[in-house]
Every structure is written in structure tokens, then in C-alpha cells.
Scaffold this motif. Structure first.
Motif, mmCIF file in Angstrom:
data_model
loop_
_atom_site.group_PDB
_atom_site.id
_atom_site.type_symbol
_atom_site.label_atom_id
_atom_site.label_comp_id
_atom_site.label_asym_id
_atom_site.label_seq_id
_atom_site.Cartn_x
_atom_site.Cartn_y
_atom_site.Cartn_z
ATOM 1 N N LYS A 61 8.986 -0.797 -6.459
ATOM 2 C CA LYS A 61 7.895 -0.495 -7.383
ATOM 3 C C LYS A 61 6.834 0.303 -6.636
ATOM 4 N N TYR A 62 6.852 1.618 -6.830
ATOM 5 C CA TYR A 62 5.961 2.473 -6.063
ATOM 6 C C TYR A 62 5.311 3.528 -6.948
ATOM 7 N N THR A 97 2.108 4.187 -2.646
ATOM 8 C CA THR A 97 1.684 2.789 -2.683
ATOM 9 C C THR A 97 2.775 1.977 -3.362
ATOM 10 N N LYS A 112 4.061 -2.325 -4.718
ATOM 11 C CA LYS A 112 3.719 -3.702 -5.051
ATOM 12 C C LYS A 112 4.927 -4.610 -4.843
ATOM 13 N N LYS A 113 4.648 -5.918 -4.754
ATOM 14 C CA LYS A 113 5.709 -6.935 -4.674
ATOM 15 C C LYS A 113 6.789 -6.535 -3.675
ATOM 16 N N THR A 172 -11.015 -7.626 -2.520
ATOM 17 C CA THR A 172 -10.044 -6.518 -2.610
ATOM 18 C C THR A 172 -10.572 -5.224 -1.998
ATOM 19 N N ASN A 199 -7.496 1.739 -0.666
ATOM 20 C CA ASN A 199 -6.418 0.893 -1.147
ATOM 21 C C ASN A 199 -6.936 -0.521 -1.380
ATOM 22 N N ASP A 200 -6.651 -1.076 -2.536
ATOM 23 C CA ASP A 200 -7.050 -2.452 -2.810
ATOM 24 C C ASP A 200 -6.290 -3.406 -1.894
ATOM 25 N N ILE A 256 -4.627 -6.359 -1.751
ATOM 26 C CA ILE A 256 -3.994 -7.315 -2.660
ATOM 27 C C ILE A 256 -2.709 -7.817 -2.010
ATOM 28 N N HIS A 257 -2.506 -9.107 -2.087
ATOM 29 C CA HIS A 257 -1.360 -9.764 -1.456
ATOM 30 C C HIS A 257 -0.036 -9.087 -1.812
ATOM 31 N N ASN A 258 0.759 -8.795 -0.783
ATOM 32 C CA ASN A 258 2.125 -8.283 -0.921
ATOM 33 C C ASN A 258 2.170 -6.879 -1.530
ATOM 34 N N THR A 259 1.103 -6.123 -1.350
ATOM 35 C CA THR A 259 1.091 -4.710 -1.728
ATOM 36 C C THR A 259 0.843 -3.881 -0.470
#
Length: 221
Positions: free
Chosen positions: A15-16, A27, A29-30, A154, A175-176, A178-181
Motif C-alpha cells: 500500500k503505497y 510513502t 502504510k501497514k 504525529t 511525513n506524519d 504514524i505507527h507502521n507507516t
């Protein structure tokens, strides 16, 4: 167009989003699975972290606001799920091809032209690093953020800048955190990035992992 599951399962980056400004980067996520996150949390709780002697991280009392460990050199890394993830997903030809596509056109990661270094970072309050492009021995850096306790702001993520004549910089993207991003980019003449002074609750740390692809034979030389 939907990607088939076999192709997706061979990729670390699923997921980019691709970005063009202020330099080409991506960037995501997950990034890690729950079991990998649990293992990485275990690594962060070991006592092998050492102070980073970078001038920007040094405090008035002589301590450093950033600690790190080259995880790929630790005995716990050998045979770990993370080591398997790097081998079976992050550095597969298909995933390297995707990184090439998402980065600067000059990047051509292939199976035999890089050395990969995996580093964990723990940052204290007031940690910062001035805008910089990275050293020329680096090809690509990917970084993933961790907030296991869900208590960090964040607005402490890495910032990307546009450099101007006279040594001034314009903030284009933060960049925010945020966990696991995370994010990835290639080192270039335009890859200016840094971190503004971190403000976090007492007793917490800003945790991250960096996957840095170095030019073959140039890491720590």
C-alpha cells in the motif's frame, strides 16, 4: 488493475503512494505484519543500543539524543522473522524493481549491486537533524515508524525540503509519524531531508527502523 495474490505476496511494499515533490519518493502504510511488529518491539527492548555521535544529536551535557543499533549485526537477528522478511520480500527482484520505479530514474537496484544495512533508532526529546542529502555511498533509504504505546504526536516525522541558493530550505512535506507507516527515497542532489526538534512526552522515545541500501562494498568504508 488488480495485482494477483502471488505478485502481492512477493512484495514488501503493498500500500503505497508515489510523490514527485520536492524530489521523487514514496510513502506506505501497514508495512509489517502483527507478528513482525511484535518481534521488532522485542528488539527495541534489548540493551545493545549505543549513542549516536552525530553533532546534531549531541546535547550540552555530552549525551546523545539518538541511540541506534545495527540490527543486522546482532545475534538475535540471525534466523529471525525479520531476516526472513528481508530475504523473501524486501529484496526480491520484484520488490527491488518496484523500488526502482518509485525512486529517482538513475536508481537501478539489483541483486548484486548493493549492501543492505538494517538499523534501529531510538530518539529522545529534542532530537533533530539539519537538512542534508545523505552521503554518496547510499543508494536508497526506507524508514518505518513505530509508536507501540500509541502516545506520540504525529508532527515529529521526517521532513522533505526544497533547497535554494544561499543555503536556505523550503519545507515541502512533513511525513506524519504514524505507527507502521514510512517512506523511501533515493539519495540525489535534491534529496534534502531532516527532522525538526522533537517534542515528545517524558519517558517516551521516537522509534524507527531504517533499511539503507549502500553501494556495494562502501558501507562503513
Amino acid at each position: 488493475m488488480k495485482l494477483n495474490m502471488f505478485f502481492l505476496n512477493s512484495l514488501a511494499i503493498k500500500k503505497y503512494e508515489a510523490h514527485q515533490e520536492p524530489f521523487k519518493h514514496f510513502t506506505f502504510k501497514k508495512f509489517f505484519s502483527p507478528s513482525l511488529l511484535k518481534e521488532i518491539d522485542f528488539f527495541f527492548n534489548q540493551n545493545y543500543f549505543i549513542p549516536l555521535p552525530h553533532p546534531d544529536a549531541l546535547q550540552e551535557d555530552g549525551t546523545s539524543s539518538r541511540e541506534y543499533v545495527i540490527l543486522s549485526e546482532q545475534k538475535e537477528f540471525s534466523g529471525s522473522e525479520l531476516e526472513k522478511f528481508i530475504k523473501d520480500k524486501l529484496t526480491t527482484p520484484k520488490n527491488l524493481g518496484l523500488i526502482n520505479k518509485l525512486c529517482d530514474p538513475s536508481v537501478n537496484l539489483a541483486q548484486d549491486n548493493y549492501d543492505l544495512c538494517t538499523i534501529l533508532y531510538k530518539d529522545q526529546n529534542d532530537y533533530f537533524i539539519k537538512p542534508h542529502r545523505d552521503s554518496t555511498d547510499k543508494i536508497v533509504t526506507m524508514m518505518v515508524y513505530f509508536d507501540f504505546e500509541k502516545n506520540l504526536p504525529t508532527n515529529i516525522g521526517t521532513e522533505f525540503y526544497k533547497g535554494h541558493k544561499g543555503g536556505t530550505f523550503e519545507l515541502i512535506r512533513r511525513n506524519d509519524f504514524i505507527h507502521n507507516t514510512g517512506f523511501g527515497f533515493a539519495r540525489s542532489e535534491k534529496s534534502w531531508h531532516g527532522v525538526s526538534p522533537v517534542v515528545i512526552p517524558k519517558g517516551t522515545t521516537r522509534k524507527s527502523i531504517a533499511f539503507t541500501f549502500f553501494k556495494k562494498g562502501e558501507f562503513l568504508n
